[in-house]
Design a protein around this motif. Structure first.
Motif, PDB file in Angstrom:
ATOM      1  N   GLN A  34       0.831  -1.207   0.000  1.00  0.00           N
ATOM      2  CA  GLN A  34       0.000   0.000   0.000  1.00  0.00           C
ATOM      3  C   GLN A  34       0.865   1.256   0.000  1.00  0.00           C
ATOM      4  N   LEU A  35       1.965   1.242   0.765  1.00  0.00           N
ATOM      5  CA  LEU A  35       2.878   2.390   0.814  1.00  0.00           C
ATOM      6  C   LEU A  35       3.506   2.659  -0.552  1.00  0.00           C
ATOM      7  N   LEU A 191      -2.136 -12.874   1.433  1.00  0.00           N
ATOM      8  CA  LEU A 191      -2.398 -11.575   2.059  1.00  0.00           C
ATOM      9  C   LEU A 191      -3.695 -10.960   1.551  1.00  0.00           C
ATOM     10  N   GLY A 192      -4.097 -11.305   0.329  1.00  0.00           N
ATOM     11  CA  GLY A 192      -5.333 -10.776  -0.237  1.00  0.00           C
ATOM     12  C   GLY A 192      -6.583 -11.321   0.411  1.00  0.00           C
ATOM     13  N   LYS A 193      -6.434 -12.335   1.267  1.00  0.00           N
ATOM     14  CA  LYS A 193      -7.600 -12.903   1.944  1.00  0.00           C
ATOM     15  C   LYS A 193      -7.915 -12.189   3.254  1.00  0.00           C
ATOM     16  N   ASN A 199      -6.629  -3.112   0.883  1.00  0.00           N
ATOM     17  CA  ASN A 199      -5.459  -3.980   0.839  1.00  0.00           C
ATOM     18  C   ASN A 199      -5.734  -5.236   0.022  1.00  0.00           C
ATOM     19  N   GLN A 200      -6.917  -5.784   0.116  1.00  0.00           N
ATOM     20  CA  GLN A 200      -7.262  -6.970  -0.663  1.00  0.00           C
ATOM     21  C   GLN A 200      -7.245  -6.674  -2.157  1.00  0.00           C
ATOM     22  N   VAL A 201      -7.767  -5.495  -2.527  1.00  0.00           N
ATOM     23  CA  VAL A 201      -7.768  -5.110  -3.955  1.00  0.00           C
ATOM     24  C   VAL A 201      -6.347  -4.942  -4.466  1.00  0.00           C
ATOM     25  N   ARG A 204      -4.728  -8.364  -4.998  1.00  0.00           N
ATOM     26  CA  ARG A 204      -5.236  -9.034  -6.205  1.00  0.00           C
ATOM     27  C   ARG A 204      -4.672  -8.401  -7.466  1.00  0.00           C
ATOM     28  N   GLU A 205      -4.541  -7.080  -7.472  1.00  0.00           N
ATOM     29  CA  GLU A 205      -3.942  -6.420  -8.632  1.00  0.00           C
ATOM     30  C   GLU A 205      -2.494  -6.858  -8.828  1.00  0.00           C
ATOM     31  N   ARG A 206      -1.743  -6.978  -7.729  1.00  0.00           N
ATOM     32  CA  ARG A 206      -0.353  -7.413  -7.855  1.00  0.00           C
ATOM     33  C   ARG A 206      -0.265  -8.858  -8.351  1.00  0.00           C
TER      34      ARG A 206
END
Length: 603
Positions: A34-35, A191-193, A199-201, A204-206
């Motif tokens: 996120q940072l 981590l997306g769960k 943070n989940q979005v 998933r994008e990564r």
């Protein structure tokens, strides 16, 4: 003695004021993805500007060094190592992270050079990626000790991603690169769960951004049946993590085009064959032809309009590059007339194809504008097309058609294909004129000018009938499509003529009532309202003050009470010369009193 020593050491540990190194330090928490995503999107990577992002990382590091008093000497550079003992607060971890980001963005900046990095620049690029891997690994190790479990996992995924990028750029150890990318994907999937929705979005994008690199590694290993067309579709995805993959894919496609371009020795256009001797010209033309297949292929109907516009831009870039190479060859041709004739013919052919694609792109813009013309404003940010914008687009189409017709007709020995193409340009020009006149009439209709709109719709119907009469003798695949469009336009023109006629009669019937109503609302002075000009100031202008539907506001006759005006008056005469005149003495003329002797005594 030993017991006393142990007791003393225990007291030191229990003492809250103790500065012992055995004191348990708190675990730091950093939301790494996120940072970084926030910093990248706010400082250049939204538009692929790696130079701006690198400068931001440098400025951020300078602020961190200064705030932490972690400078490397004032005069002579003295490097300070960052170890486990150094990290006493979270900003030290930020410092290591932004150092890795700075090295990575510098490498990507070199990758995005216009002609690609040369051998020397590529060595420097790989060196910067190695530096990024070094700092990312240090960041992962420090987070494993000083960070919480989530921060440690994210740092490990970040280090794996950087290692995969380095091996990906080096074109070696595809197994190791695949392993690193898969490790990073597995971490981000887990981590997306958890965590908040944002943070989940991001996770998933990564994961989606890592997928193309994994598939490409599998393709290079030979463990996947991925076709080249599928890789091209993957390369159309967006994201900073995909830029290295796109650069690699573009390099592979350029190499493939250069191999295919060997067989492209001639350029065929309207019955002419022009030889192509320059390898760069061949590659540029071949790239444009491959992109044209995407526009005219079977899957073209499923492509969105925005995607088609991007493909058109790439086609224009390729053809402009070919023309620049051709003109460079013309300069170096010298006095070889045969070579010059071939190059001039090739330049003319490429320019004509470029003109055709320009017309197709503008027709696509017209179709997009027409779809927005009758749409209601559902979204506040959605822009509705005005008829004037379509008039401007048809002006461009008319200009493009005229330029293309002049270019085709400029040769001395014209072939039948050229004559047919010039006829096609003329017929398209007639259709564009009718469309332009129709939307010009619509703009006048929206402005409330019924007479002008009626005349323009009538003119549109005559233009359509003339175009349909000439198209009857034209043999082309596009004939039926143009005939259908013109027939629809003829029907719409006829219906709009009736509508404008009816609206004009209704307005004429209501004109006396509206006129008397507007005259009754006329104000003498219009106090408290700002007026550009009063009626008495516009007596020399032929403008309707109350009968025109476009007149806004209530007309006002004159300002009342009238303003003060300066008027001439009789002059005030001031004798200024009186005090400056010296008059002659009159004592000699004055009568003198004669006095006796006795009167003198009484003085």
């Amino acid at each position: 003695m030993m017991a006393k020593a142990n007791e003393a050491s225990a007291m030191e540990i229990d003492d809250p004021k103790s500065n012992s190194s055995d004191h348990i330090s708190p675990k730091f928490s950093i939301n790494v993805l996120q940072l970084l995503k926030s910093a990248q999107m706010q400082h250049g990577l939204r538009h692929g500007d790696y130079t701006r992002y690198r400068r931001y990382c440098t400025a951020r590091l300078r602020r961190l060094y200064k705030s932490l008093k972690f400078t490397h000497g004032r005069g002579k550079y003295t490097r300070k190592a960052i170890t486990e003992a150094t990290v006493t607060e979270v900003r030290y971890l930020h410092m290591v992270l932004y150092t890795a980001e700075r090295a990575w963005s510098h490498a990507m900046e070199k990758r995005q050079l216009p002609d690609g990095p040369n051998a020397r620049q590529r060595i420097y690029l790989i060196g910067r990626l190695r530096k990024a891997v070094k700092w990312a690994t240090l960041f992962s190790n420090l987070c494993a000790i000083k960070g919480d479990s989530r921060t440690s996992l994210e740092a490990e995924a970040y280090a794996s991603y950087m290692k995969g990028n380095l091996l990906f750029e080096q074109d070696q150890n595809w197994d190791t690169a695949l392993k690193n990318f898969k490790n990073a994907r597995a971490v981000y999937e887990e981590l997306g769960k958890y965590g908040d929705l944002e943070n989940q979005v991001l996770c998933r994008e990564r994961v989606e951004e890592l997928e193309p690199s994994i598939r490409y590694c599998l393709h290079k290993i030979g463990a996947s049946n991925v076709q080249t067309s599928e890789l091209l579709q993957i390369g159309e995805m967006e994201g900073p993590a995909l830029d290295l993959f796109k650069a690699k894919l573009e390099a592979v496609m350029a190499e493939a085009r250069s191999q295919q371009a060997v067989s492209l020795t001639e350029f065929h256009w309207l019955g002419h064959r022009f030889p192509i001797s320059n390898a760069k010209t061949r590659v540029a033309i071949l790239k444009a032809q491959e992109l044209e297949k995407d526009l005219h292929g079977p899957a073209a109907d499923s492509l969105p309009s925005e995607k088609k516009l991007v493909i058109f831009d790439k086609i224009f870039t390729a053809y402009h590059e070919a023309r620049s190479c051709i003109r460079g060859d013309l300069v170096s041709a010298g006095n070889a007339e045969n070579v010059k004739d071939d190059l001039n013919g090739l330049d003319k052919a490429v320019s004509a194809v470029l003109g055709q694609r320009t017309i197709e792109r503008n027709q696509l813009l017209v179709s997009i504008a027409k779809s927005k013309l009758s749409r209601r404003r559902d979204d506040k940010n959605e822009k509705i097309t005005k008829p004037e914008e379509l008039v401007r687009l048809y002006d461009l189409l008319l200009q493009n058609t005229a330029d293309l017709s002049d270019l085709v007709s400029s040769g001395r020995d014209r072939k039948p294909e050229e004559a047919a193409f010039a006829e096609e340009c003329e017929l398209k020009s007639l259709a564009f004129q009718a469309e332009r006149c129709f939307y010009l009439a619509k703009s006048y209709s929206l402005a409330g000018k019924r007479a002008e709109a009626y005349a323009l719709y009538t003119r549109t119907r005559h233009l359509v009938e003339n175009a349909l009469q000439k198209i009857k003798s034209w043999n082309s695949d596009q004939k039926q499509m143009i005939v259908n469009e013109l027939t629809t336009l003829h029907k719409e023109s006829r219906s709009n003529i009736c509508i404008e006629h009816a609206m004009g009669i209704m307005e004429q019937e209501n004109a006396p009532e509206k006129l008397s109503k507007k005259i009754s609302t006329m104000s003498l002075d219009g106090a408290g309202k700002k007026v550009e000009k009063f009626l008495l100031e516009k007596l020399d202008l032929y403008e309707s003050a109350v009968g025109d539907s476009n007149v806004k506001g209530v007309p006002r006759i004159e300002a009342f009470p009238p303003a003060f005006q300066s008027i001439p008056r009789n002059p005030i005469v001031l004798d200024l010369a009186y005090n400056c005149i010296e008059f002659p003495s009159l004592e000699s003329r004055m009568k003198k009193d004669r006095k006796g002797f006795i009167s003198r005594l009484w003085r």
